[in-house]
Scaffold this active site. Sequence first.
Site, PDB file in Angstrom:
ATOM      1  N   ASP A   1       0.816  -1.216   0.000  1.00 31.62           N
ATOM      2  CA  ASP A   1       0.000   0.000   0.000  1.00 31.62           C
ATOM      3  C   ASP A   1       0.852   1.269   0.000  1.00 31.62           C
ATOM      4  OD1 ASP A   1       1.009  -0.270   2.488  1.00 31.62           O
ATOM      5  OD2 ASP A   1      -0.873   0.022   3.571  1.00 31.62           O
TER       6      ASP A   1
ATOM      7  N   HIS B   1      23.218   0.587 -18.648  1.00 29.89           N
ATOM      8  CA  HIS B   1      22.199   1.055 -17.704  1.00 29.89           C
ATOM      9  C   HIS B   1      22.378   0.388 -16.343  1.00 29.89           C
ATOM     10  CE1 HIS B   1      19.285   2.654 -21.007  1.00 29.89           C
ATOM     11  NE2 HIS B   1      20.345   3.422 -20.814  1.00 29.89           N
TER      12      HIS B   1
ATOM     13  N   ASP C   1      26.664   8.538 -14.202  1.00 26.34           N
ATOM     14  CA  ASP C   1      25.696   9.117 -15.136  1.00 26.34           C
ATOM     15  C   ASP C   1      24.477   9.468 -14.291  1.00 26.34           C
ATOM     16  OD1 ASP C   1      23.731   9.685 -17.010  1.00 26.34           O
ATOM     17  OD2 ASP C   1      24.231   7.996 -18.319  1.00 26.34           O
TER      18      ASP C   1
ATOM     19  N   ASP D   1      21.272  15.649 -17.736  1.00 19.58           N
ATOM     20  CA  ASP D   1      21.780  14.294 -17.971  1.00 19.58           C
ATOM     21  C   ASP D   1      23.288  14.403 -18.201  1.00 19.58           C
ATOM     22  OD1 ASP D   1      22.193  11.693 -18.715  1.00 19.58           O
ATOM     23  OD2 ASP D   1      20.911  11.737 -20.500  1.00 19.58           O
TER      24      ASP D   1
ATOM     25  N   HIS E   1      26.082   2.508 -28.317  1.00 17.39           N
ATOM     26  CA  HIS E   1      24.909   3.393 -28.301  1.00 17.39           C
ATOM     27  C   HIS E   1      25.110   4.589 -29.216  1.00 17.39           C
ATOM     28  CE1 HIS E   1      26.952   6.208 -25.520  1.00 17.39           C
ATOM     29  NE2 HIS E   1      27.378   5.147 -24.865  1.00 17.39           N
TER      30      HIS E   1
ATOM     31  N   HIS F   1      20.576  12.232 -27.453  1.00 21.58           N
ATOM     32  CA  HIS F   1      19.113  12.173 -27.552  1.00 21.58           C
ATOM     33  C   HIS F   1      18.561  13.528 -27.159  1.00 21.58           C
ATOM     34  CE1 HIS F   1      19.275  11.824 -23.142  1.00 21.58           C
ATOM     35  NE2 HIS F   1      20.241  10.947 -23.326  1.00 21.58           N
TER      36      HIS F   1
ATOM     37  N   HIS G   1      14.891  11.146 -22.082  1.00 21.18           N
ATOM     38  CA  HIS G   1      14.933  10.839 -23.516  1.00 21.18           C
ATOM     39  C   HIS G   1      13.696  11.512 -24.087  1.00 21.18           C
ATOM     40  CE1 HIS G   1      17.397   6.999 -22.438  1.00 21.18           C
ATOM     41  NE2 HIS G   1      18.104   8.098 -22.368  1.00 21.18           N
TER      42      HIS G   1
ATOM     43  N   GLU H   1      27.079  12.359 -25.867  1.00 23.48           N
ATOM     44  CA  GLU H   1      27.560  11.381 -24.882  1.00 23.48           C
ATOM     45  C   GLU H   1      28.294  10.194 -25.500  1.00 23.48           C
ATOM     46  OE1 GLU H   1      24.444   8.986 -23.031  1.00 23.48           O
ATOM     47  OE2 GLU H   1      22.951  10.335 -23.900  1.00 23.48           O
TER      48      GLU H   1
ATOM     49  N   TYR I   1      33.595   1.184 -24.199  1.00 26.79           N
ATOM     50  CA  TYR I   1      33.384   0.164 -23.181  1.00 26.79           C
ATOM     51  C   TYR I   1      34.120  -1.095 -23.641  1.00 26.79           C
ATOM     52  CZ  TYR I   1      29.717   3.617 -22.830  1.00 26.79           C
ATOM     53  OH  TYR I   1      29.042   4.809 -22.780  1.00 26.79           O
TER      54      TYR I   1
ATOM     55  N   ARG J   1      32.408   7.155 -20.371  1.00 23.82           N
ATOM     56  CA  ARG J   1      31.449   7.981 -21.122  1.00 23.82           C
ATOM     57  C   ARG J   1      31.605   9.413 -20.626  1.00 23.82           C
ATOM     58  NH1 ARG J   1      27.422   5.069 -20.595  1.00 23.82           N
ATOM     59  NH2 ARG J   1      26.212   5.894 -18.856  1.00 23.82           N
TER      60      ARG J   1
ATOM     61  N   GLU K   1      29.339  12.943 -20.962  1.00 23.46           N
ATOM     62  CA  GLU K   1      28.023  13.382 -21.447  1.00 23.46           C
ATOM     63  C   GLU K   1      27.736  14.810 -21.006  1.00 23.46           C
ATOM     64  OE1 GLU K   1      24.660  11.102 -19.945  1.00 23.46           O
ATOM     65  OE2 GLU K   1      23.446  11.789 -21.633  1.00 23.46           O
TER      66      GLU K   1
HETATM   67  N1  GLY Z   1      21.111   8.456 -18.518  1.00 27.40           N
HETATM   68  C1  GLY Z   1      20.576   7.879 -19.662  1.00 27.40           C
HETATM   69  C2  GLY Z   1      21.264   8.361 -20.846  1.00 27.40           C
HETATM   70  O1  GLY Z   1      22.362   8.855 -20.750  1.00 27.40           O
HETATM   71  O2  GLY Z   1      20.734   8.346 -21.919  1.00 27.40           O
HETATM   72 MN    MN Z   2      21.845  10.629 -22.007  1.00 24.92          MN
HETATM   73 MN    MN Z   3      23.093   9.925 -19.115  1.00 25.71          MN
END
Ligand code: GLY
Ligand code: MN
Ligand code: MN
Length: 445
Positions: free
Chosen positions: A46, A249, A266, A277, A356, A360, A367, A390, A394, A412, A414
Site C-alpha cells: 500500500d 544502464h 551518469d 543528464d 549506443h 538524444h 529521452h 555522450e 566500453y 562515457r 556526457e
Molecule cells: N542516462 C541515460 C542516458 O544517458 O541516456
Molecule cells: Mn543521455
Molecule cells: Mn546519461
Amino acid sequence: MAAPLRPPTGIPAQAYARRRRQLMRMAGEDAILVLPAAPERIRSRDTFFPYRQDSDLWYLTGFPEPEAVLVLVPGRRHGEALLFCRERDPEREGWDGPRAGPEGAVEAYGMDDAYPIDDLDEILPGLLEGRTRVYYHFGRDTEFDLKLIGWLNRVRAQVRLGAQPPHEFLELGHLLDEMRLFKSRDELRLMRHAARISVEAHAAAMRAARPGIREYELQAEVERVFRAAGAEPAYNSIVGAGANACVLHYRANRGQARDGDLVLIDAGAEYQGYAADITRTFPANGRFSKAQRELHELVDAARAAALEQARPGVPYEAGHHAAVRVLTEGLLRLGLLKGSLERNLASGDYKRYYRHKTGHWLGLDVHDVGDYRIDGQSRLLEPGMVFTIEPGLYIPAGDTSVPAKWRGIGIRIEDDVAITKDGHEVLTDGLARSADEIEAFMAAR
Ligand code: GLY
Ligand code: MN
Ligand code: MN
C-alpha cells in the site's frame, strides 16, 4: 561549497495558456484532445512510488495532481480548456496533502472550466459528440484506453437519435512532441538550473571519491545535492566502478571502487519537471593510468568533434557520425581495431566498443520527445533544440582479443547542449571533464 543556487522563476500561467492555444490551433476546430494525468503506481503493497506527473499534462497545465484529465475542445463557446480533477476533501487532504479542487483548477491553473473527476463518465461523451477527430495517446495507459472506447461507444449508440461520433483517431504526439522539442526561454532557464544543480552534484561526488568507497556512497553524494536544491533524480543514477562502467544502464550501485579503478557516474537532476543528464568518468584515486587516460582522451576528442556539429542547419546525425569517426580512428591507432578506417566504419566493427548513439533530445523527459528523422532523412538542427552529446567506449572485461591493460575500462562523457541562433550553449560547462581537468580538480580537493 559554492553559494546556493538561486532558483529561477517557473513557467508563467500565460505560457501554459499559450501552449494550449497553439496546440488547439494545430488540431483544428472539429477536434478534441484528451490528456489523462499519470496514474499513481504501487511500489509495495500500500505504498506508492513518488508521484511524477505525465510530461504532456505538465507541459500544458503545470498541474501536479494524479486523477486528473485535461480535455481541450477548440472553439467551444463555453470554454475550451477543461480539467477534471479530484474534489477538495478535508479528510483525505489531512492524509495526503492539499488538493486544488475544480475551483483551484480555474483560479490557480487558468482553466476555462473544471469538474470533479467523478463526473468524467457523465460529461465526456457529450464533449466527444459532434467532434470529428480525437487526439489522444493510444496505448500508453490501457485502462484509460478502455474508458475512452467506452465513451465513444456511448456516443455511437446514439447515432439513430442524430448523434455524430468522432471518426478519426490521431496520435497526439504528432502535434505535441513537435512543440515540446523547441524549448522556450522559460524552459531553457529551468534546464540551465537543472544542469547547474547536476554539475554541483557531480563535483561533490568527485570530491568524495577515494579507493574503497561504495558506489552507493557516491550516489548518495550526488542525490544529496539534488535534494538540497529542491530537485530529484531525473532517472536512476548510474554509478559504476571498474568494469561495472561497461554496463550501459547499470543500476545496482553496490560495488566498491578499488585503487586504480575508474568510476563512471551518469546522473542528472530534474528541476520542475526538466531533466539534466551528465556523465563523467574519473579515477577513484584521482590519477588516471596511462591506458585509462588514452581512452579517456579519445572519448573526449569524440565529444569535441560531435559538439562542433552542434549548430543550426546541420543534420542532427552529423554529431554521431563525427564522434564515431574519431573513436574508430583512435581505436585503430591504439590497436584495439584492425584494418582501414573506411572498412571499420562501413562494417560497424567499432560497435564492439561503442554500442549506443551519441545523444538524444532532452527536456521534460530525459529521452525527450521529437522526431530525429523526417521523410527518412536526419532532421536539421534549429535554435531551441536541446540534446545530449555522450560518446563512450566500453571494453568488456572478458575481451581477450585486446591486451589486458584495456580490459574492463568503461568511459562515457556526457554534456547537455542547446542550439542557439548562431551555434550552441553547453548547459553543463563548469564541471571538470578532460583527464587533465579531473586530475587537477581532484588534486585540489
Ligand atoms: N542516462 C541515460 C542516458 O544517458 O541516456
Ligand atoms: Mn543521455
Ligand atoms: Mn546519461
